[in-house]
Design a protein around this motif. Sequence first.
Motif, short mmCIF file in Angstrom:
data_model
loop_
_atom_site.label_atom_id
_atom_site.label_comp_id
_atom_site.label_asym_id
_atom_site.label_seq_id
_atom_site.Cartn_x
_atom_site.Cartn_y
_atom_site.Cartn_z
N LEU A 213 1.03 -1.24 -0.03
CA LEU A 213 -0.14 0.22 -0.08
C LEU A 213 0.81 1.33 -0.04
CD1 LEU A 213 -2.50 -1.90 0.33
CD2 LEU A 213 -3.14 -0.09 2.25
N ALA A 214 0.53 2.28 -0.97
CA ALA A 214 1.33 3.39 -1.11
C ALA A 214 0.85 4.62 0.08
CB ALA A 214 1.12 3.91 -2.38
N VAL A 215 1.38 4.20 1.37
CA VAL A 215 0.79 5.12 2.33
C VAL A 215 1.12 6.64 1.95
CG1 VAL A 215 0.81 5.81 4.69
CG2 VAL A 215 0.50 3.30 4.11
N ASN A 216 2.19 6.77 1.57
CA ASN A 216 2.76 8.14 1.34
C ASN A 216 1.61 8.78 0.38
OD1 ASN A 216 4.94 10.32 1.66
ND2 ASN A 216 4.57 10.06 -0.57
N ASP A 217 0.87 8.35 -0.58
CA ASP A 217 0.18 9.04 -1.39
C ASP A 217 -1.23 9.37 -0.77
OD1 ASP A 217 2.30 8.64 -3.17
OD2 ASP A 217 1.46 7.14 -4.43
N GLY A 218 -1.54 8.76 0.17
CA GLY A 218 -2.60 9.16 0.89
C GLY A 218 -2.95 10.42 1.38
N LEU A 219 -3.92 11.11 1.25
CA LEU A 219 -4.12 12.38 1.53
C LEU A 219 -3.72 12.87 2.99
CD1 LEU A 219 -7.55 13.40 -0.34
CD2 LEU A 219 -5.07 13.59 -1.11
N SER A 220 -4.01 11.96 3.92
CA SER A 220 -3.68 12.27 5.33
C SER A 220 -2.12 12.14 5.45
CB SER A 220 -4.44 11.17 6.28
OG SER A 220 -5.83 11.46 6.25
N LYS A 221 -1.49 11.73 4.52
CA LYS A 221 0.05 11.63 4.70
C LYS A 221 0.70 12.71 3.93
CE LYS A 221 4.08 9.72 5.03
NZ LYS A 221 5.10 10.53 4.30
N HIS A 222 0.61 12.76 2.46
CA HIS A 222 1.33 13.68 1.74
C HIS A 222 0.98 15.30 2.01
CE1 HIS A 222 -1.35 13.09 -1.92
NE2 HIS A 222 -1.17 14.28 -1.67
N LEU A 223 -0.30 15.26 2.36
CA LEU A 223 -0.90 16.61 2.44
C LEU A 223 -0.55 17.23 3.78
CD1 LEU A 223 -4.60 16.77 1.09
CD2 LEU A 223 -2.54 17.84 0.00
N PHE A 224 0.02 16.66 4.79
CA PHE A 224 0.11 17.16 6.04
C PHE A 224 1.68 16.79 6.31
CE2 PHE A 224 -4.54 16.33 5.61
CZ PHE A 224 -4.81 17.57 6.07
N ASP A 225 1.70 15.40 6.43
CA ASP A 225 3.20 15.06 7.02
C ASP A 225 4.34 15.62 6.00
OD1 ASP A 225 5.50 13.08 6.66
OD2 ASP A 225 4.53 11.81 7.91
N ASN A 226 4.22 15.46 4.46
CA ASN A 226 5.25 16.09 3.80
C ASN A 226 5.27 17.55 3.77
OD1 ASN A 226 5.42 13.37 3.13
ND2 ASN A 226 4.94 13.45 1.04
N ARG A 227 4.22 18.16 3.78
CA ARG A 227 4.12 19.49 3.67
C ARG A 227 4.47 20.19 5.06
NH1 ARG A 227 -0.66 22.82 1.05
NH2 ARG A 227 -1.93 21.12 1.97
N TYR A 228 3.55 20.12 6.09
CA TYR A 228 3.79 20.70 7.10
C TYR A 228 4.81 20.08 8.14
CZ TYR A 228 -0.69 22.85 5.64
OH TYR A 228 -1.57 23.40 4.93
N GLY A 229 4.91 18.79 8.23
CA GLY A 229 5.98 18.10 8.81
C GLY A 229 7.25 18.62 8.48
N THR A 230 7.37 18.19 7.15
CA THR A 230 8.69 18.56 6.50
C THR A 230 9.27 19.77 6.68
OG1 THR A 230 8.80 16.70 5.14
CG2 THR A 230 10.26 18.16 4.63
N GLY A 231 8.08 20.72 6.41
CA GLY A 231 8.43 22.04 6.63
C GLY A 231 8.84 22.55 8.02
N GLN A 232 8.17 22.30 8.99
CA GLN A 232 8.72 22.58 10.29
C GLN A 232 9.97 22.00 10.79
OE1 GLN A 232 5.83 23.24 13.25
NE2 GLN A 232 7.02 22.20 14.76
N SER A 233 10.03 20.54 10.45
CA SER A 233 11.09 19.98 11.30
C SER A 233 12.47 20.07 10.44
CB SER A 233 10.73 18.30 10.91
OG SER A 233 10.51 17.79 9.72
N VAL A 234 12.38 20.43 9.05
CA VAL A 234 13.76 20.67 8.50
C VAL A 234 14.16 22.22 9.18
CG1 VAL A 234 14.61 21.75 6.26
CG2 VAL A 234 13.32 19.49 6.27
N TRP A 235 13.62 23.06 9.32
CA TRP A 235 13.90 24.39 9.75
C TRP A 235 14.24 24.28 11.32
CZ3 TRP A 235 16.42 27.22 7.03
CH2 TRP A 235 16.26 27.34 5.56
N ASP A 236 13.51 23.24 12.02
CA ASP A 236 13.82 23.21 13.48
C ASP A 236 15.47 22.62 13.42
OD1 ASP A 236 13.74 22.73 16.31
OD2 ASP A 236 13.16 20.54 15.76
#
Length: 414
Positions: free
Chosen positions: A172-195
């Motif tokens: 199962l391509a979990v990363n392609d789920g909306l609950s994953k890539h819309l939030f994890d990839n964008r808001y999660g990566t965005g904040q944690s990279v700069w942190d």
Amino acid sequence: MEEYRVANRELAPMGFKKIDWAWHAMPVLRFLEEREKERLPLQGVTVACCLHLEAKTACLLQVLHRLGATVAAAGSNPLSTQDDVCAALASSGVHVFSHHGMSAAEYGENLRRCLAWNPQVLIDDGGDLVALIHEERRDLIPRLRGGCEETTTGIKRLKAMEAEGALQFPMLAVNDGLSKHLFDNRYGTGQSVWDAILRTTNLLVAGRVVVVVGYGWCGKGVAKRASGLGARVAVVEIDPHRALEAFMDGFEVLDLRQAAAVGDVFVTVTGNTQVLREEHFRLMKDGALLANAGHFDVEVCIPHLKALSVEVWDSRPQIRSYRMEDGRTLHLLGEGRLVNLAAGDGHPVEIMDLSFALQLLSALHVHQNDLTPGVHKVPEELDRRVARAKLDAMGLRLETLTPEQETYLASWRE
């Protein structure tokens, strides 16, 4: 079979405190466990996981264990593995094989120890478990129900295997789920990279030129947060639509040679190899910071950096400095690995609550359904269930359609 292999079991008390902190900020995962725990849906099932072994991941692994599964876990990154969390997991019945700073050879051996538990379900991060099974442990394939993959890089590998006819079980391509890539990839990566970059360098972002290489969901998050910190942001893309999107989002769009000459901070988010390489290093400013937020440590070409350098040293923890022949110095963060995990704590807990809830439901779906070999989408209902549960936990309410509105939307007549 080994029960576990960790750095130091005596670190468990601190690990339990970290896990407890994360658990209280993961209401969706708690809700799903409460709903499922009476029937123990994973009783008798062995789940093998290759994931970043830190506190948030530990919450998922413990839920799998409490729902009846035998859980064997290997760390997916030597610098993201937290030894105290691994010790706590080993003390709570999870068969964990990892330690901070493990070598590439140790990493491979830990994956093999994980697979020695003969899993029926996989949860992978980057595709290494799947690849190892196809290369060395094909005897496991007949008993595998399937698995889940949570990264863009891993799904690319799975789709390449599928295209070649090599993938022998469902994933199962979990990363392609909306609950994953819309939030994890964008808001999660965005904040944690700069942190991670801020805590590692202790340098100002405002006014600097930040070059974001790749404008997928992760790149969008990194660029947006850099802009919010006052940086001047340039985006490098190979895709014309994403380049236009970046431009219309207010960012400068450059090719990599143009960007190399003006950037102060570079963040690669492509999932590709040798993105920053010799031709770019030769053009960069003295003091440029190099960070990678793609899955593997291949986006910043470290062999090229070494070949160009006359001196290499560690300026600070997780900052390796390379002095060029002309006197310029370039600084590599987190050994070129995922900077948000190698030099930070990864995504915010509330974001991973969504991602790991989707992983849990996907693992249950794989176990409970007969799927054909290949890459499958996460069923929409599972995805929506996670989003609804998160809204409920936050006290947010959805609007509902009236019967007249439903009829209107379902009809083609005016």
